[in-house]
Design a protein around this motif. Sequence first.
Motif, PDB file in Angstrom:
ATOM      1  N   LYS A 194      54.622  35.270  42.380  1.00  0.00           N
ATOM      2  CA  LYS A 194      53.958  35.958  41.311  1.00  0.00           C
ATOM      3  C   LYS A 194      52.600  35.839  42.172  1.00  0.00           C
ATOM      4  N   LYS A 195      51.940  34.865  42.093  1.00  0.00           N
ATOM      5  CA  LYS A 195      50.469  34.756  42.725  1.00  0.00           C
ATOM      6  C   LYS A 195      50.642  35.372  43.795  1.00  0.00           C
ATOM      7  N   ALA A 196      51.450  35.365  44.911  1.00  0.00           N
ATOM      8  CA  ALA A 196      51.439  36.132  45.996  1.00  0.00           C
ATOM      9  C   ALA A 196      51.322  37.804  45.963  1.00  0.00           C
ATOM     10  N   ARG A 197      52.147  38.286  44.739  1.00  0.00           N
ATOM     11  CA  ARG A 197      51.981  39.624  44.483  1.00  0.00           C
ATOM     12  C   ARG A 197      50.572  40.010  43.961  1.00  0.00           C
ATOM     13  N   VAL A 198      50.125  39.223  43.194  1.00  0.00           N
ATOM     14  CA  VAL A 198      48.588  39.379  42.612  1.00  0.00           C
ATOM     15  C   VAL A 198      47.684  39.493  43.853  1.00  0.00           C
ATOM     16  N   MET A 199      47.858  38.761  44.673  1.00  0.00           N
ATOM     17  CA  MET A 199      46.822  38.581  45.933  1.00  0.00           C
ATOM     18  C   MET A 199      47.200  39.780  46.745  1.00  0.00           C
ATOM     19  N   ALA A 200      48.430  40.134  46.981  1.00  0.00           N
ATOM     20  CA  ALA A 200      48.673  41.529  47.734  1.00  0.00           C
ATOM     21  C   ALA A 200      48.065  42.500  47.316  1.00  0.00           C
ATOM     22  N   ARG A 201      47.916  42.684  45.937  1.00  0.00           N
ATOM     23  CA  ARG A 201      47.359  43.794  45.310  1.00  0.00           C
ATOM     24  C   ARG A 201      46.048  43.789  45.559  1.00  0.00           C
ATOM     25  N   ILE A 202      45.332  42.769  45.149  1.00  0.00           N
ATOM     26  CA  ILE A 202      44.002  42.492  45.538  1.00  0.00           C
ATOM     27  C   ILE A 202      43.697  42.983  47.107  1.00  0.00           C
ATOM     28  N   GLN A 203      44.418  42.361  47.992  1.00  0.00           N
ATOM     29  CA  GLN A 203      44.152  42.613  49.350  1.00  0.00           C
ATOM     30  C   GLN A 203      43.994  44.114  49.741  1.00  0.00           C
ATOM     31  N   GLU A 204      44.915  44.764  49.187  1.00  0.00           N
ATOM     32  CA  GLU A 204      45.260  46.494  49.192  1.00  0.00           C
ATOM     33  C   GLU A 204      44.179  46.986  48.389  1.00  0.00           C
ATOM     34  N   ALA A 205      43.169  46.566  47.931  1.00  0.00           N
ATOM     35  CA  ALA A 205      42.388  47.158  46.762  1.00  0.00           C
ATOM     36  C   ALA A 205      41.366  47.985  47.617  1.00  0.00           C
ATOM     37  N   PRO A 206      40.938  49.051  47.166  1.00  0.00           N
ATOM     38  CA  PRO A 206      40.015  49.867  47.681  1.00  0.00           C
ATOM     39  C   PRO A 206      38.429  49.163  47.903  1.00  0.00           C
ATOM     40  N   LYS A 207      37.720  49.248  48.844  1.00  0.00           N
ATOM     41  CA  LYS A 207      36.727  48.581  49.065  1.00  0.00           C
ATOM     42  C   LYS A 207      35.454  49.495  48.639  1.00  0.00           C
ATOM     43  N   LEU A 208      34.499  49.271  47.961  1.00  0.00           N
ATOM     44  CA  LEU A 208      33.260  49.903  47.519  1.00  0.00           C
ATOM     45  C   LEU A 208      32.101  49.206  47.934  1.00  0.00           C
ATOM     46  N   GLN A 209      31.104  50.128  48.236  1.00  0.00           N
ATOM     47  CA  GLN A 209      29.935  49.563  48.548  1.00  0.00           C
ATOM     48  C   GLN A 209      29.078  49.482  47.199  1.00  0.00           C
ATOM     49  N   VAL A 210      28.124  48.469  46.883  1.00  0.00           N
ATOM     50  CA  VAL A 210      27.456  48.353  45.973  1.00  0.00           C
ATOM     51  C   VAL A 210      25.919  49.108  46.313  1.00  0.00           C
ATOM     52  N   ASP A 211      25.936  50.327  45.618  1.00  0.00           N
ATOM     53  CA  ASP A 211      24.891  51.098  45.904  1.00  0.00           C
ATOM     54  C   ASP A 211      24.321  52.090  44.613  1.00  0.00           C
ATOM     55  N   ASP A 212      23.575  52.955  44.925  1.00  0.00           N
ATOM     56  CA  ASP A 212      23.269  53.919  43.730  1.00  0.00           C
ATOM     57  C   ASP A 212      24.237  54.743  43.307  1.00  0.00           C
ATOM     58  N   GLU A 213      25.333  54.755  44.200  1.00  0.00           N
ATOM     59  CA  GLU A 213      26.537  55.883  43.933  1.00  0.00           C
ATOM     60  C   GLU A 213      27.514  55.431  43.114  1.00  0.00           C
ATOM     61  N   LEU A 214      27.519  53.820  42.817  1.00  0.00           N
ATOM     62  CA  LEU A 214      28.516  53.324  42.211  1.00  0.00           C
ATOM     63  C   LEU A 214      28.512  53.672  40.773  1.00  0.00           C
TER      64      LEU A 214
ATOM     65  N   GLU B  29      31.737  45.422  47.818  1.00  0.00           N
ATOM     66  CA  GLU B  29      31.007  44.813  48.956  1.00  0.00           C
ATOM     67  C   GLU B  29      29.411  45.094  49.091  1.00  0.00           C
ATOM     68  N   GLY B  30      28.526  44.387  49.361  1.00  0.00           N
ATOM     69  CA  GLY B  30      27.320  44.787  49.709  1.00  0.00           C
ATOM     70  C   GLY B  30      26.302  43.510  49.355  1.00  0.00           C
ATOM     71  N   ILE B  31      25.046  43.709  49.294  1.00  0.00           N
ATOM     72  CA  ILE B  31      24.233  42.470  49.037  1.00  0.00           C
ATOM     73  C   ILE B  31      24.307  42.458  47.480  1.00  0.00           C
ATOM     74  N   VAL B  32      24.194  41.169  47.001  1.00  0.00           N
ATOM     75  CA  VAL B  32      24.003  40.899  45.535  1.00  0.00           C
ATOM     76  C   VAL B  32      22.824  40.114  45.225  1.00  0.00           C
ATOM     77  N   LEU B  33      22.026  40.394  44.672  1.00  0.00           N
ATOM     78  CA  LEU B  33      20.970  39.188  44.513  1.00  0.00           C
ATOM     79  C   LEU B  33      21.325  38.361  43.038  1.00  0.00           C
ATOM     80  N   PRO B  34      21.006  36.937  43.182  1.00  0.00           N
ATOM     81  CA  PRO B  34      21.259  36.450  42.027  1.00  0.00           C
ATOM     82  C   PRO B  34      20.125  36.529  40.727  1.00  0.00           C
ATOM     83  N   ALA B  35      20.429  36.549  39.840  1.00  0.00           N
ATOM     84  CA  ALA B  35      19.476  36.587  38.463  1.00  0.00           C
ATOM     85  C   ALA B  35      18.514  35.478  38.645  1.00  0.00           C
TER      86      ALA B  35
END
Length: 105
Positions: A26-46, A64-70
Amino acid sequence: SITPGELLCLGSSLAFTGLFYYLYKKKARVMARIQEAPKLQVDDELPALVSAADGRCLPYVALEGIVLPAKAVLTSHYHEGLQGVIQKLLLKEHRLIWNSLARSW
């Protein structure tokens, strides 16, 4: 000859093995879905991309991208060099309230 105690131990070990294998798959199926997830960049277009999605929802998307902590970066106690941040999330819930006088939602 096999004693009833040995049969009980064999049966319980097979049951636990089956249960743990089921949980693993069950956990392996969830991980496979996460691995196949589309990758988006953190930018102004998100925000525009999320607004254009069906129902304003993107299930299992890797950002994916640079995230700054609060305040401060979180450091893992178990893995050296692994750091993370906590992002503030806002959830708005819309509730329907039964109006007993008008007998409507």
